[in-house]
Design a protein around this motif. Structure first.
Motif, PDB file in Angstrom:
ATOM      1  N   SER A  33       0.827  -1.212   0.000  1.00  0.00           N
ATOM      2  CA  SER A  33       0.000   0.000   0.000  1.00  0.00           C
ATOM      3  C   SER A  33       0.860   1.261   0.000  1.00  0.00           C
ATOM      4  O   SER A  33       0.566   2.234  -0.703  1.00  0.00           O
ATOM      5  CB  SER A  33      -0.950   0.003   1.190  1.00  0.00           C
ATOM      6  OG  SER A  33      -0.235   0.107   2.394  1.00  0.00           O
ATOM      7  N   ARG A  34       1.941   1.278   0.771  1.00  0.00           N
ATOM      8  CA  ARG A  34       2.811   2.446   0.781  1.00  0.00           C
ATOM      9  C   ARG A  34       3.681   2.516  -0.465  1.00  0.00           C
ATOM     10  O   ARG A  34       4.081   3.582  -0.887  1.00  0.00           O
ATOM     11  CB  ARG A  34       3.673   2.431   2.045  1.00  0.00           C
ATOM     12  CG  ARG A  34       3.518   3.664   2.848  1.00  0.00           C
ATOM     13  CD  ARG A  34       4.462   3.798   4.004  1.00  0.00           C
ATOM     14  NE  ARG A  34       5.382   2.729   4.216  1.00  0.00           N
ATOM     15  CZ  ARG A  34       5.254   1.797   5.173  1.00  0.00           C
ATOM     16  NH1 ARG A  34       4.229   1.825   5.969  1.00  0.00           N
ATOM     17  NH2 ARG A  34       6.151   0.862   5.315  1.00  0.00           N
ATOM     18  N   PHE A  35       3.979   1.355  -1.059  1.00  0.00           N
ATOM     19  CA  PHE A  35       4.790   1.329  -2.277  1.00  0.00           C
ATOM     20  C   PHE A  35       4.091   2.066  -3.411  1.00  0.00           C
ATOM     21  O   PHE A  35       4.716   2.834  -4.137  1.00  0.00           O
ATOM     22  CB  PHE A  35       5.067  -0.130  -2.670  1.00  0.00           C
ATOM     23  CG  PHE A  35       5.919  -0.289  -3.894  1.00  0.00           C
ATOM     24  CD1 PHE A  35       7.283  -0.111  -3.825  1.00  0.00           C
ATOM     25  CD2 PHE A  35       5.347  -0.623  -5.104  1.00  0.00           C
ATOM     26  CE1 PHE A  35       8.078  -0.266  -4.950  1.00  0.00           C
ATOM     27  CE2 PHE A  35       6.129  -0.775  -6.236  1.00  0.00           C
ATOM     28  CZ  PHE A  35       7.496  -0.602  -6.156  1.00  0.00           C
ATOM     29  N   PHE A  36       2.776   1.861  -3.565  1.00  0.00           N
ATOM     30  CA  PHE A  36       2.047   2.530  -4.637  1.00  0.00           C
ATOM     31  C   PHE A  36       1.665   3.958  -4.273  1.00  0.00           C
ATOM     32  O   PHE A  36       1.398   4.763  -5.157  1.00  0.00           O
ATOM     33  CB  PHE A  36       0.799   1.725  -5.020  1.00  0.00           C
ATOM     34  CG  PHE A  36       1.136   0.448  -5.727  1.00  0.00           C
ATOM     35  CD1 PHE A  36       1.821   0.464  -6.931  1.00  0.00           C
ATOM     36  CD2 PHE A  36       0.778  -0.770  -5.185  1.00  0.00           C
ATOM     37  CE1 PHE A  36       2.141  -0.705  -7.597  1.00  0.00           C
ATOM     38  CE2 PHE A  36       1.092  -1.945  -5.837  1.00  0.00           C
ATOM     39  CZ  PHE A  36       1.778  -1.917  -7.041  1.00  0.00           C
ATOM     40  N   ASP A  37       1.639   4.285  -2.990  1.00  0.00           N
ATOM     41  CA  ASP A  37       1.339   5.656  -2.576  1.00  0.00           C
ATOM     42  C   ASP A  37       2.526   6.589  -2.772  1.00  0.00           C
ATOM     43  O   ASP A  37       2.350   7.751  -3.133  1.00  0.00           O
ATOM     44  CB  ASP A  37       0.903   5.696  -1.111  1.00  0.00           C
ATOM     45  CG  ASP A  37      -0.484   5.123  -0.909  1.00  0.00           C
ATOM     46  OD1 ASP A  37      -1.210   4.955  -1.915  1.00  0.00           O
ATOM     47  OD2 ASP A  37      -0.838   4.841   0.253  1.00  0.00           O
ATOM     48  N   THR A  38       3.722   6.109  -2.501  1.00  0.00           N
ATOM     49  CA  THR A  38       4.905   6.980  -2.512  1.00  0.00           C
ATOM     50  C   THR A  38       5.917   6.521  -3.541  1.00  0.00           C
ATOM     51  O   THR A  38       7.037   6.170  -3.198  1.00  0.00           O
ATOM     52  CB  THR A  38       5.565   6.998  -1.128  1.00  0.00           C
ATOM     53  OG1 THR A  38       5.968   5.651  -0.826  1.00  0.00           O
ATOM     54  CG2 THR A  38       4.653   7.530  -0.057  1.00  0.00           C
ATOM     55  N   LEU A  39       5.552   6.492  -4.781  1.00  0.00           N
ATOM     56  CA  LEU A  39       6.531   6.190  -5.821  1.00  0.00           C
ATOM     57  C   LEU A  39       7.365   7.445  -6.051  1.00  0.00           C
ATOM     58  O   LEU A  39       6.854   8.471  -6.452  1.00  0.00           O
ATOM     59  CB  LEU A  39       5.844   5.778  -7.117  1.00  0.00           C
ATOM     60  CG  LEU A  39       5.290   4.358  -7.148  1.00  0.00           C
ATOM     61  CD1 LEU A  39       4.549   4.117  -8.438  1.00  0.00           C
ATOM     62  CD2 LEU A  39       6.409   3.360  -6.990  1.00  0.00           C
ATOM     63  N   GLY A  40       8.610   7.357  -5.748  1.00  0.00           N
ATOM     64  CA  GLY A  40       9.440   8.549  -5.914  1.00  0.00           C
ATOM     65  C   GLY A  40      10.836   8.329  -5.397  1.00  0.00           C
ATOM     66  O   GLY A  40      11.719   7.883  -6.123  1.00  0.00           O
ATOM     67  N   ALA A  41      11.060   8.646  -4.135  1.00  0.00           N
ATOM     68  CA  ALA A  41      12.392   8.568  -3.550  1.00  0.00           C
ATOM     69  C   ALA A  41      12.859   7.113  -3.511  1.00  0.00           C
ATOM     70  O   ALA A  41      12.100   6.227  -3.132  1.00  0.00           O
ATOM     71  CB  ALA A  41      12.385   9.145  -2.149  1.00  0.00           C
ATOM     72  N   PRO A  42      14.103   6.864  -3.896  1.00  0.00           N
ATOM     73  CA  PRO A  42      14.571   5.475  -3.943  1.00  0.00           C
ATOM     74  C   PRO A  42      14.638   4.805  -2.571  1.00  0.00           C
ATOM     75  O   PRO A  42      14.441   3.605  -2.467  1.00  0.00           O
ATOM     76  CB  PRO A  42      15.950   5.574  -4.576  1.00  0.00           C
ATOM     77  CG  PRO A  42      16.296   7.002  -4.653  1.00  0.00           C
ATOM     78  CD  PRO A  42      15.067   7.792  -4.431  1.00  0.00           C
TER      79      PRO A  42
END
Length: 160
Positions: free
Chosen positions: A57-66
């Motif tokens: 759930s957090r992976f798809f919410d915060t796509l950005g910082a490596p």
């Protein structure tokens, strides 16, 4: 019977398990069966499911910082490993570190989110220390071994 001397004091000990030829088994087993093994299975299923859900759930919410993508990926992949019971001590320790990293680097507005990650860190550390249980891939790959000692009585009846 063995004699051991330490600073002039002798002690005599009897090792009945080796003398009588009983099977040697480890004192602490990470693959318990019956109710304790089922309890470890439930613990792994609960923690693994929660980690997969939070990581995806957090992976798809915060796509950005490596770094955030990496820690969410570690959380989800580690949950899958815990569900299967594969490399449980290593994954449990890695996930405990990852959950503490998430808890103390989290900039979420809700204050309870830190407590959830700290709770998951404690649970994953506990799973790492207790082991996977009998119903796991680890138990199939690295399960309990039984060592049979040769009979050393040489025709004599063993004395108890």
């Amino acid at each position: 019977m063995t004699k051991r001397a330490f600073w002039g004091v002798e002690s005599r000990r009897r090792f009945h398990t080796i003398k009588l030829g009983f099977a040697l088994q480890r004192l602490f087993s990470t693959f318990p069966n019956s109710w304790p093994g089922f309890g470890l299975l439930l613990l792994r299923l609960g923690v693994g499911t929660a980690l997969i859900y939070l990581g995806i759930s957090r992976f798809f919410d915060t796509l950005g910082a490596p770094f955030t993508v990496a820690r969410d990926f570690v959380e989800a992949a580690g949950g899958i490993f815990l569900l299967a019971g594969l490399w449980t001590p290593v994954m449990g320790a890695l996930l405990a570190i990852d959950e503490l990293w998430i808890a103390f680097s989290l900039k979420a507005p809700e204050p309870d989110s830190r407590l959830i990650h700290i709770f998951l860190a404690v649970l994953t550390a506990g799973v790492a220390m207790l082991g996977p249980g009998a119903w796991s891939i680890d138990a199939r790959l690295f399960g309990r071994k039984r060592f049979k000692m040769a009979d050393r009585t040489r025709g004599r009846k063993p004395s108890l």
